[in-house]
Scaffold this motif. Structure first.
Motif, short mmCIF file in Angstrom:
data_model
loop_
_atom_site.label_atom_id
_atom_site.label_comp_id
_atom_site.label_asym_id
_atom_site.label_seq_id
_atom_site.Cartn_x
_atom_site.Cartn_y
_atom_site.Cartn_z
N UNK A 143 -12.96 -8.69 56.83
CA UNK A 143 -11.55 -9.69 56.55
C UNK A 143 -10.30 -9.12 56.83
N UNK A 144 -10.46 -7.55 56.33
CA UNK A 144 -9.27 -6.71 56.31
C UNK A 144 -8.84 -6.59 57.81
N UNK A 145 -9.70 -6.13 58.63
CA UNK A 145 -9.15 -5.72 59.92
C UNK A 145 -8.79 -6.94 60.65
N UNK A 146 -9.42 -7.85 60.53
CA UNK A 146 -8.90 -9.40 61.12
C UNK A 146 -7.60 -9.39 60.82
N UNK A 147 -7.33 -9.73 59.34
CA UNK A 147 -5.93 -9.82 58.82
C UNK A 147 -4.95 -8.95 59.40
N UNK A 148 -5.30 -7.59 59.49
CA UNK A 148 -4.18 -6.82 59.90
C UNK A 148 -4.05 -6.64 61.39
N UNK A 149 -5.12 -7.06 62.08
CA UNK A 149 -4.82 -6.84 63.55
C UNK A 149 -4.03 -7.95 63.88
N UNK A 150 -4.19 -9.25 63.11
CA UNK A 150 -3.22 -10.40 63.42
C UNK A 150 -1.90 -9.92 63.18
N UNK A 151 -1.40 -9.40 62.03
CA UNK A 151 -0.31 -9.11 61.72
C UNK A 151 0.36 -7.93 62.59
N UNK A 152 -0.57 -6.92 63.13
CA UNK A 152 0.04 -5.74 63.87
C UNK A 152 -0.53 -5.82 65.35
N UNK A 153 -0.01 -6.14 66.24
CA UNK A 153 -0.62 -6.28 67.77
C UNK A 153 -1.08 -4.78 68.08
N UNK A 154 -0.44 -3.65 67.61
CA UNK A 154 -0.82 -2.43 67.98
C UNK A 154 -1.81 -1.44 67.45
N UNK A 155 -2.38 -2.50 66.40
CA UNK A 155 -3.70 -1.88 65.56
C UNK A 155 -4.89 -2.69 66.24
N UNK A 156 -5.80 -1.76 66.88
CA UNK A 156 -6.88 -2.28 67.48
C UNK A 156 -8.17 -1.77 66.98
N UNK A 157 -9.33 -2.79 66.75
CA UNK A 157 -10.67 -2.47 66.02
C UNK A 157 -11.78 -2.74 67.21
N UNK A 158 -12.70 -1.74 67.18
CA UNK A 158 -13.77 -1.95 68.14
C UNK A 158 -15.08 -1.48 67.44
N UNK A 159 -16.19 -1.71 67.88
CA UNK A 159 -17.58 -0.98 67.39
C UNK A 159 -17.86 -0.09 68.25
N UNK A 160 -18.27 0.95 67.72
CA UNK A 160 -18.71 2.13 68.67
C UNK A 160 -20.14 1.72 68.98
N UNK A 161 -20.34 1.60 70.45
CA UNK A 161 -21.67 1.23 70.88
C UNK A 161 -22.97 2.24 70.57
N UNK A 162 -22.64 3.49 70.55
CA UNK A 162 -23.61 4.42 70.18
C UNK A 162 -23.73 4.64 68.62
#
Length: 678
Positions: free
Chosen positions: A417-436
């Motif tokens: 929930x936090x990363x979704x909200x923060x990414x919505x507020x700040x376009x320069x903040x990115x989130x991804x899942x490390x495939x390995x």
């Protein structure tokens, strides 16, 4: 005196921008005090600045998020409404400056009178150039040792390529700084505590002031033909000089002409004349336009959402600049970017963390809005019957990442929930899942940026998590073109099969991604071409060397084949992704790393150690200079080599050197280092 109200012509939408520690927020706090918005002066170093309302801002004494407020100021009997946005000075939060400049009509650029034009000053100036935002300059801190208005003005011309119009001279220097000479009115403003009196120009400054005034008039005449004609007819009046300065300031061409004022915000000197200059010289929404056509309340609605925030009491808030029409509570509007209908909830006038509900906002207003469920930063709201899309804004790519691991299953849910909200507020903040590893990886513009975000996750969302060491956000690209790469995707299942064939070429470009369709004759049906594009873009997300995002690639669709019943969008997307990966492997892929522009200010005796250390960090010294009795070293240094630099620099210079750093570009990683990373 009778006060005149001017409508949109009396509105100023401005921002304050500067290098960190130039005194930007202190200047904004003095403006709020003298305009009656605040009844006491909030000091940044006491954690009491009204515009720095986030907990992290008050603790650190820096601006992190842009804060908006509205005040009134009268000049020559006319009342003006000023919407002011205080922007961050730290390079990690440049997206805040970027999105604010997109919706502002003018700006005040604050310079440190000792340091002059610093690296971040140049960055925000270039951003303002890109959006053609007129500026007024305020040379601050003239009460400090080493402050020099003339040198700072020269740097504005040399480093920023602007034409400075010096409107004031300081009275006294350093600790003896007492006021300014107004060169237009040829009078002195002398401050005692928070008030000032207007007197005659001191005798010892009269000759110098006349010379500077003559230079001011000559510079204006050189760039403004109507004023030149007035000068040929006789001595120009004060009103004619003000009008000419305004014309030059708001003129949007290749030459930036900017008024320069001076003072000491901390010592309460120079703020009132700065307010006069904001109203006199910076554009109204009518002057600025903004690409929305008729700037009036009667025109169809056109508004840009430039920021999304979360309020503990009100929930999701969107900051909106209204370019034309009226934004009314309860009204239905169109998000023209997404083609979705939205309904406006409540509309608020904003002062930092405080909100005051209003019924509607008109052309030129900047307000906060509740109720927008699907709209995000950079999207346009407009009348359903008159769709329009306003120019959005550039969002920088992250240069640094950290892995973050929740400590419990409950924290896992809260983290999502936090990363979704923060990414919505700040376009320069990115989130991804490390495939390995399966870890959540967050990316941002610097160590401080990510540190603040992690702190907010804990403070606002209750997320307890282990945070890894910062790591560089590498990129991959290609170095040579490759043509005629084919891939056939064919799969037969119990029901309908999958069939798609594509032939593509790839070639290197300067940056980003481009797609070109050269198929003729229906070999790839038109409805499947976007799927080829989408498949290539998906493959851009994970390079073939080490899985980093690709950049600088142009893809050309040359040919293909399809099956009447078995071809589908999914099949062509899969075929394109495989063809793209195969082409990239043959196109000499290389690893790229972010390179930072570093400026170190150091005493002369430590200069050799500083340069030697920069060289040891794979840095390339671009130049050296002198500023305020200290030496300045400018260099380009790979981000990977800058972790921990602040402590190392403090150690080698006994704490006497300071540095500023900002992203410059991506460059190829040397082969021996790339081999280890791959």
């Amino acid at each position: 005196m009778t006060t005149t109200f001017l409508g949109a012509a009396g509105v100023r939408n401005i921002g304050i921008m500067a290098h960190i520690d130039a005194g930007k927020t202190t200047t904004a706090e003095r403006i709020l005090f003298y305009t009656g918005v605040s009844h006491r002066i909030g000091e940044v170093h006491h954690g009491a600045a009204a515009l720095d309302f986030l907990k992290q801002e008050r603790e650190r004494g820096i601006t992190i998020g842009s804060a908006a407020t509205t005040f009134h100021w009268s000049v020559d009997g006319a009342d003006h409404t000023v919407n002011l946005i205080d922007t961050p000075g730290h390079v990690d939060f440049m997206i805040e400056v970027e999105r604010c400049l997109r919706v502002l009509d003018g700006a005040v650029t604050v310079f440190d009178g000792v340091a002059g034009v610093e690296p971040q000053s140049e960055t925000v100036w270039r951003q303002a150039d890109r959006y053609r935002v007129p500026r007024v300059c305020f040379v601050n801190k003239l009460d400090r040792a080493g402050a020099d208005l003339a040198r700072c003005t020269g740097m504005i011309a040399d480093r920023l390529g602007a034409v400075p119009l010096v409107l004031q001279l300081p009275i006294g220097a350093e600790a003896g700084f007492a006021g300014v000479v107004d060169l237009v009115g040829f009078r002195a403003h002398v401050w005692t505590d928070e008030a000032y009196e207007v007197t005659r120009v001191p005798d010892d400054l009269a000759d110098e002031a006349r010379a500077w005034r003559a230079r001011l008039v000559d510079t204006i005449a050189e760039h403004d033909d109507p004023f030149l004609e007035q000068c040929l007819e006789g001595e120009p009046t004060h009103e004619q000089i003000h009008a000419a300065i305004r014309r030059l300031t708001i003129r949007r061409d290749d030459v930036t002409v900017t008024p320069v004022l001076c003072g000491s915000a901390f010592k309460n000197k120079g703020v009132q004349p700065l307010l006069d200059a904001i109203v006199r010289y910076l554009p109204s929404p009518l002057d600025a336009g903004g690409g929305a056509g008729d700037v009036s309340d009667e025109a169809p609605l056109a508004a840009l959402v430039f920021k999304i925030t979360s309020d503990r009491h009100l929930g999701r808030l969107a900051y909106v600049r209204v370019y034309s029409g009226r934004l009314e509570s309860g009204a239905a509007v169109l998000n023209s970017v997404k083609g979705r209908r939205e309904r406006i909830g409540k509309v608020y006038r904003v002062h930092a963390a405080e909100r005051r509900e209003i019924g509607a906002a008109g052309a030129g207003d900047i307000v906060a809005v509740m109720g927008l469920k699907q709209t995000t930063t950079g999207e346009t709201l407009c009348a359903e019957a008159h769709p329009v899309v306003l120019e959005s804004m550039d969002v920088p790519e992250p240069v640094i990442e950290v892995a973050i691991e929740p400590r419990s299953s409950a924290d896992t849910d809260r983290l999502g929930a936090a990363v979704r909200r923060l990414a919505e507020e700040d376009p320069s903040f990115r989130v991804r899942a490390d495939a390995e590893t399966g870890q959540t990886v967050i990316g941002g513009m610097g160590e401080l940026h990510l540190e603040i975000l992690v702190d907010r996750m804990k403070e606002e969302f209750g997320v307890e998590a282990a945070v890894g060491r910062p790591r560089v956000a590498y990129r991959e690209t290609i170095r040579r073109p490759v043509a005629d790469v084919e891939y056939l995707h064919r799969k037969q299942t119990g029901g309908r099969g999958q069939y798609a064939k594509v032939k593509i070429s790839v070639e290197p470009i300067a940056d980003g991604y481009e797609f070109v369709n050269r198929v003729t004759g229906g070999r790839v049906p038109k409805e499947f071409v976007p799927s080829v594009d989408a498949g290539c873009q998906e493959a851009m997300g994970a390079g073939v060397l080490a899985g980093h995002e690709l950049t600088g690639v142009r893809v050309t669709l040359l040919d293909g084949d399809f099956h009447v019943t078995d071809s589908s969008e999914a099949a062509f997307r899969t075929a394109a992704a495989h063809a793209f990966a195969a082409a990239v492997r043959r196109a000499a892929p290389v690893l790229l790393e972010p390179v930072m522009s570093v400026e170190v200010t150091t005493p002369e005796e430590h200069m050799g150690a500083v340069i030697g250390d920069l060289n040891a960090r794979r840095g390339r010294v671009e130049g050296t200079g002198e500023r305020g009795g200290a030496r300045v070293v400018r260099a380009l240094v790979p981000l990977a080599e800058t972790f921990g630099y602040v402590g190392d620099l403090r150690g080698m210079t006994s704490g006497r050197a300071v540095f500023a750093m900002e992203f410059d570009s991506y460059a190829e990683v040397p082969a021996h280092i790339a081999a280890g990373l791959v």
